[in-house]
Design a protein around this motif. Structure first.
Motif, PDB file in Angstrom:
ATOM      1  N   MET A 140     -97.335 -46.838   7.110  1.00 10.62           N
ATOM      2  CA  MET A 140     -98.438 -47.204   6.574  1.00 10.62           C
ATOM      3  C   MET A 140     -98.814 -46.274   5.320  1.00 10.62           C
ATOM      4  O   MET A 140     -99.745 -46.719   4.672  1.00 10.62           O
ATOM      5  CB  MET A 140     -99.744 -47.321   7.476  1.00 10.62           C
ATOM      6  CG  MET A 140    -100.615 -48.101   7.000  1.00 10.62           C
ATOM      7  SD  MET A 140    -102.259 -47.940   8.135  1.00 10.62           S
ATOM      8  CE  MET A 140    -101.882 -49.316   9.194  1.00 10.62           C
ATOM      9  N   ILE A 141     -98.043 -45.093   5.286  1.00  9.48           N
ATOM     10  CA  ILE A 141     -98.295 -44.235   4.163  1.00  9.48           C
ATOM     11  C   ILE A 141     -98.120 -44.925   2.759  1.00  9.48           C
ATOM     12  O   ILE A 141     -98.960 -44.527   1.779  1.00  9.48           O
ATOM     13  CB  ILE A 141     -97.319 -43.081   4.155  1.00  9.48           C
ATOM     14  CG1 ILE A 141     -98.036 -41.627   3.636  1.00  9.48           C
ATOM     15  CG2 ILE A 141     -95.980 -43.255   4.038  1.00  9.48           C
ATOM     16  CD1 ILE A 141     -97.585 -40.701   3.900  1.00  9.48           C
ATOM     17  N   HIS A 142     -97.271 -45.818   2.630  1.00 10.72           N
ATOM     18  CA  HIS A 142     -97.306 -46.623   1.522  1.00 10.72           C
ATOM     19  C   HIS A 142     -98.505 -47.473   1.182  1.00 10.72           C
ATOM     20  O   HIS A 142     -98.919 -47.409  -0.091  1.00 10.72           O
ATOM     21  CB  HIS A 142     -96.087 -47.574   1.593  1.00 10.72           C
ATOM     22  CG  HIS A 142     -94.751 -47.076   1.189  1.00 10.72           C
ATOM     23  ND1 HIS A 142     -94.395 -46.478  -0.112  1.00 10.72           N
ATOM     24  CD2 HIS A 142     -93.848 -46.934   1.917  1.00 10.72           C
ATOM     25  CE1 HIS A 142     -93.217 -46.156   0.125  1.00 10.72           C
ATOM     26  NE2 HIS A 142     -92.828 -46.343   1.285  1.00 10.72           N
ATOM     27  N   ASP A 143     -99.148 -48.105   2.537  1.00 12.60           N
ATOM     28  CA  ASP A 143    -100.294 -48.676   2.152  1.00 12.60           C
ATOM     29  C   ASP A 143    -101.636 -47.907   1.908  1.00 12.60           C
ATOM     30  O   ASP A 143    -102.454 -48.252   1.159  1.00 12.60           O
ATOM     31  CB  ASP A 143    -100.449 -49.665   3.340  1.00 12.60           C
ATOM     32  CG  ASP A 143     -99.031 -50.281   3.545  1.00 12.60           C
ATOM     33  OD1 ASP A 143     -98.712 -51.319   2.680  1.00 12.60           O
ATOM     34  OD2 ASP A 143     -98.873 -50.231   4.601  1.00 12.60           O
ATOM     35  N   PHE A 144    -101.658 -46.622   2.296  1.00 16.46           N
ATOM     36  CA  PHE A 144    -102.441 -45.733   2.192  1.00 16.46           C
ATOM     37  C   PHE A 144    -102.558 -45.420   0.726  1.00 16.46           C
ATOM     38  O   PHE A 144    -103.792 -45.417   0.122  1.00 16.46           O
ATOM     39  CB  PHE A 144    -102.468 -44.496   3.132  1.00 16.46           C
ATOM     40  CG  PHE A 144    -102.583 -44.557   4.371  1.00 16.46           C
ATOM     41  CD1 PHE A 144    -103.828 -45.131   4.832  1.00 16.46           C
ATOM     42  CD2 PHE A 144    -101.806 -44.193   5.560  1.00 16.46           C
ATOM     43  CE1 PHE A 144    -104.254 -45.409   6.358  1.00 16.46           C
ATOM     44  CE2 PHE A 144    -102.246 -44.188   6.960  1.00 16.46           C
ATOM     45  CZ  PHE A 144    -103.381 -44.914   7.148  1.00 16.46           C
ATOM     46  N   ASP A 145    -101.303 -45.083   0.524  1.00 15.07           N
ATOM     47  CA  ASP A 145    -101.144 -44.806  -1.216  1.00 15.07           C
ATOM     48  C   ASP A 145    -101.848 -46.246  -2.115  1.00 15.07           C
ATOM     49  O   ASP A 145    -102.305 -45.918  -3.271  1.00 15.07           O
ATOM     50  CB  ASP A 145     -99.830 -44.801  -1.482  1.00 15.07           C
ATOM     51  CG  ASP A 145     -99.795 -44.170  -2.986  1.00 15.07           C
ATOM     52  OD1 ASP A 145    -100.368 -43.005  -3.609  1.00 15.07           O
ATOM     53  OD2 ASP A 145     -99.109 -44.822  -3.820  1.00 15.07           O
ATOM     54  N   VAL A 198    -100.558 -35.889  -1.129  1.00 18.78           N
ATOM     55  CA  VAL A 198    -101.422 -35.043  -0.220  1.00 18.78           C
ATOM     56  C   VAL A 198    -102.336 -36.104   0.444  1.00 18.78           C
ATOM     57  O   VAL A 198    -102.571 -36.327   1.640  1.00 18.78           O
ATOM     58  CB  VAL A 198    -102.002 -34.091  -0.617  1.00 18.78           C
ATOM     59  CG1 VAL A 198    -103.280 -33.558   0.095  1.00 18.78           C
ATOM     60  CG2 VAL A 198    -101.017 -32.675  -0.931  1.00 18.78           C
ATOM     61  N   ASN A 199    -103.020 -36.811  -0.609  1.00 18.91           N
ATOM     62  CA  ASN A 199    -103.810 -37.959  -0.162  1.00 18.91           C
ATOM     63  C   ASN A 199    -103.518 -39.099   0.893  1.00 18.91           C
ATOM     64  O   ASN A 199    -104.055 -39.236   1.714  1.00 18.91           O
ATOM     65  CB  ASN A 199    -104.389 -38.704  -1.521  1.00 18.91           C
ATOM     66  CG  ASN A 199    -105.404 -37.911  -2.378  1.00 18.91           C
ATOM     67  OD1 ASN A 199    -105.760 -36.672  -2.120  1.00 18.91           O
ATOM     68  ND2 ASN A 199    -105.458 -38.310  -3.708  1.00 18.91           N
ATOM     69  N   ALA A 200    -102.093 -39.466   0.639  1.00 23.60           N
ATOM     70  CA  ALA A 200    -101.768 -40.521   1.532  1.00 23.60           C
ATOM     71  C   ALA A 200    -101.636 -39.884   3.047  1.00 23.60           C
ATOM     72  O   ALA A 200    -102.046 -40.577   3.997  1.00 23.60           O
ATOM     73  CB  ALA A 200    -100.298 -41.142   0.857  1.00 23.60           C
ATOM     74  N   LEU A 201    -101.146 -38.504   2.918  1.00 24.42           N
ATOM     75  CA  LEU A 201    -100.563 -37.841   4.214  1.00 24.42           C
ATOM     76  C   LEU A 201    -101.973 -37.507   4.965  1.00 24.42           C
ATOM     77  O   LEU A 201    -102.282 -37.874   6.096  1.00 24.42           O
ATOM     78  CB  LEU A 201     -99.947 -36.675   3.670  1.00 24.42           C
ATOM     79  CG  LEU A 201     -99.311 -36.099   5.128  1.00 24.42           C
ATOM     80  CD1 LEU A 201     -98.227 -37.096   5.666  1.00 24.42           C
ATOM     81  CD2 LEU A 201     -98.413 -34.900   4.666  1.00 24.42           C
ATOM     82  N   ALA A 202    -103.214 -37.532   4.309  1.00 19.84           N
ATOM     83  CA  ALA A 202    -104.574 -37.140   4.872  1.00 19.84           C
ATOM     84  C   ALA A 202    -105.049 -38.402   5.419  1.00 19.84           C
ATOM     85  O   ALA A 202    -105.403 -38.395   6.613  1.00 19.84           O
ATOM     86  CB  ALA A 202    -105.386 -36.463   3.644  1.00 19.84           C
TER      87      ALA A 202
END
Lengths: 333, 333, 333, 333
Positions: free
Chosen positions: A170-175, A305-309
């Motif tokens: 989902m990190i791709h989708d967060f980004d 960092v944003n996506a990971l957060a």
């Protein structure tokens, strides 16, 4: 521009092809802990395998491309910074937000481009949606919906070291949400193990729904599943004040067969390499633009960092069963 | 089968036409607090206006159709039960779940059909999706997504008495989730006022996203907006273990014009009457089937209670900012 | 406006329903050589069966609707003209162009509306294409393509009295070309018997392609088949100087199921009554408009003559294997 | 496999890229009457320009790729045959069928592969349609319809030497019909000048419709226009005894924007290189397969003769205004 590649696996090979396709960049070295993989890729490109240290110490090498396993990313970024290289790094920066925040600090001191490989930003379909949204084609964005299903789950052995669905998939989708709507205020995560009980036994989920809420009232929804047997289902939809804009799936072909059984058209393409083939080439060209022409990188360490957060907030939300505020997570407090 | 109609407004007129279209049912009386509206509809159908009491006391009348304002529904259902009539009632039963639970108690003692007007269940598209889902065409359902946007918000005066977005508008989508996936375990609601600040000033939201989680891990997502300027956007999508099944929008026509500006096809139909024209006729026929042929009603008082329970849970979730368990709400505890 | 119906078959029933739906018209009598059919329809509508002579002699009857078999059309039009009735007649006027030209002569003397039942002109999709074309949405029309396949051939017994594919089936498409592009200069017909050899044995074809060429260079192509097992395939496409405009098929529903087998969407609706349900009601309203409000009829006797002239030219072209000029056929020379 | 390229124009560049992409082939020389063009392409690929004679006389060169102007094709094929080279030649063989028949004779004596560049056969969409058709997915083919519009006409100077619409543009569609349905019995051509009067002044048409009829009753229709302002419109549709199969257009992206103006999706891609990008690479790989692995060529000299025979028949049909038999044309009688 001379480039060395860390990682000769599936994604490393894709990047090697992109490097060759861009006349401004040249692949000069490759390294991988799997010596055989490195040899094979080196041979195909008529170049030499070298050790990581040799690469970092060679001043004729302008840039490093980090496509090795996730646990090496943050160390290699830091080493690349020290060696004065331009750096292209696959997502994520690290599985730990704390560590990623430290990388961000170090990166802030670097005067060469550092770019994160959020390939979907470079997909012509999503890029066209982004442009249309920014141009106000559907007015002000209100509801964002990201659908992102893999055709089949990876092996459980991979799941175990992946960092979990939120940080790995989902990190791709967060980004994508951050790319289109910016950073949200709060994250609410729901998840279940519906595809394979072994994924659950490994402590992960295979099905997830996350809702991001924004300070100004906008809401984004992400749906993930590790299994959509018909292919790689990647859609984005935004309701704005003037209308709706969507990216639909890319299909295998444009053939439609209509018989008594109905009208059958092609499935979405099955594999992410096929789906994002063009995106990878465009992404690499953007990095070369930054290195050669001094353009800004379109996917920064801060984006990483944003996506990971968001992924960490989702993990906490899921385990605590309540919405989690993003800002405090982002600062690592 | 002789039918009397309570309510001669927009939806009352639609039902009057459905009654006339079915050769087994006959409209014999109409009543409305707005005498003019009742007169006009009565005249068009060549029948008489009568008072509510006259209708309830007339033993030649087999069934009543309640399409009057929401605050009259529960009283009229109870009166209809006492009078021994078959009852068709527009949604919702009541704005209060407590009151609806009392209606359920009374209804349980009735030996004539009572049916709730959840018209979307009868839409040929949603009905086809339901059949395919039940037949296992996409395997076991996992993720359900309901998109439901009105073209434009109603007047704020209506909003004020509507019971709020969840009970007035999303109640249809709660019923759709219950229809397709059954009753969930928990409700998490998000909402904002993005369309018209006056709606916010009236204490309501105009944009809402609700996530329903099920005991077995399934997850449903509902997206609502009071404004989609292109028409009545009504879509449902289910990811199952074998694939995805969707109902797409019904469009104004099948014309496609391709010029330098792109390929332009028709918008979704703009108005709910147009969208659900066929559904209303099929819905009425199902009620007549129950009255005449003794078939079960396909949308029960319990279904009405369920949808209302989800709406109340959503209201509480929104105000408390946390997921709310459904079961306790449903029992009224 | 009081209407009598000639012909209580399939299409007669459709028209009877349209008459009832329009509040300005009332069905008062029906006649059919099949007494049983007439009785049944009369009973359903609560009216009487009467003889043709009684109907024509009854001055209280304003209009006749001719939906009886083709061989009665021209006689009934002439009788209706003599009786001073407004006349709505199903296509074609007659199987003989000579006879149709005589009907045209008689009709020219009539001061009441006479309208031909070219139902497709009233289909909302084709009507929208016509409006867009006339409005110049795709510039000047250049190439017109009409695709028109029936789901299955009629019984050979019907084929034998039908007048052949061009006069029975393609006549609708000839009218569509005339409706959209006007009358052509020349007709070239190709045909074969590919569906059922018995149709060939009966002297007819079941598959036909006709090219119409216009004096100004425009070209229209019509494709007909008696068999498209997936339903009633009815499409029109125009290339203009600025783009292409198409009417696509109307499908059974909007459900799409995507699995490993591909993305399956609904077939075109199977039956012409279903496809043109709305067209029949709009068509009848247009006739009532002409009778009641004095508006012009949108499908004239001349339109009926034109379509028949094209069908006769196609027959001659097919048998002689060469393009046939239309103008001389049309004048009956 | 060492390859020399004749012709460094637009299509020559495309082929040069395909040669580089296939690891089994290597571009070693290029020649062009425009020395500058040859130099530029040679420089880009790090190779030398050489004269045609040098290339033909160099035994280390395995294959020649003829992408020079049409009037050189037949001479170069003959020279290549004499020099013992494998030959890949762009369409058409020649503008004269007589000359093409002579080339066929010479080619028959050659023991190296000769392949014609009918690129559309290698397009994944058309290839999938062909496979499905051969597999009987829609039963026996009956009606074939090919739509093929260029976005804009070429300069009139090109039109004058092009050989005319049928030999220059529709030749691809003739080959598509032969590819899918085999050789027809008869050709009927219609044409007009609707796009640019200067094309008419140059003795050519810019709009054409051709009907091919087959001995067994099947019928194919081809529509061509030199102008479709929205892009490169390339569709194929087959009605079979069990259904219809179509190839739809390839669009620029998968974005759909729905507003009050309707639902706007992307246009077809504008340019043939973009449309057939993948086809060119697949086509070249097929030729290398033939050279290296001894596989048969999938587009033979006979295929080139066939397409040209259809074009000549179309020219004669257009000028004589009658259907023209194909067989006699093909034998050159």
């Amino acid at each position: 521009m001379k480039v060395a590649l860390f990682g000769a696996g599936r994604i490393g090979k894709v990047h090697a092809a992109s490097i060759r396709m861009d006349p401004r960049s040249e692949l000069v070295a490759v390294t991988d802990v799997m010596a055989d993989a490195a040899e094979a890729l080196a041979k195909e490109h008529g170049i030499a395998t070298r050790s990581a240290d040799e690469i970092l110490g060679d001043n004729s090498i302008d840039a490093i491309l980090i496509a090795s396993s996730t646990n090496t990313h943050s160390d290699l970024i830091e080493a690349g910074v020290k060696a004065g290289k331009a750096i292209f790094c696959e997502k994520p920066i690290d599985l730990s937000l704390d560590r990623a925040l430290k990388v961000r600090e170090i990166a802030a001191t670097h005067d060469r481009p550092i770019m994160m490989g959020f390939n979907r930003r470079f997909d012509p379909n999503f890029a066209a949606l982004k442009s249309a949204l920014d141009a106000g084609d559907v007015g002000d964005g209100e509801l964002l919906s990201v659908t992102s299903y893999d055709p089949a789950p990876p092996p459980v052995s991979y799941i175990k070291v992946s960092g979990g669905l939120f940080r790995d998939m989902m990190i791709h989708d967060f980004d994508m949400c951050a790319f289109l709507f910016g950073m949200p205020k709060s994250v609410m995560a729901h998840g279940a193990c519906l595809v394979d009980p072994e994924i659950g036994a490994a402590g992960d989920i295979d099905t997830g729904v996350v809702v991001l809420t924004y300070a100004d009232g906008r809401i984004a929804t992400i749906r993930n599943s590790r299994r959509a047997p018909y292919g790689y289902d990647q859609r984005v939809e935004v309701l704005g004040s003037k209308g709706t804009i969507e990216v639909r799936n890319q299909t295998e072909n444009t053939v439609v067969t209509t018989t008594e059984a109905g009208a059958v058209s092609a499935k979405p393409v099955y594999f992410f390499l096929e789906r994002y083939m063009r995106a990878y080439a465009i992404e690499w060209a953007a990095f070369v633009d930054a290195c050669v022409d001094g353009k800004g990188v379109p996917a920064t360490v801060q984006d990483g960092v944003n996506a990971l957060a968001l992924a960490e907030a989702a993990n906490r939300s899921l385990s605590e069963g309540r919405p989690v505020d993003v800002t405090s997570d982002m600062t690592g407090a």
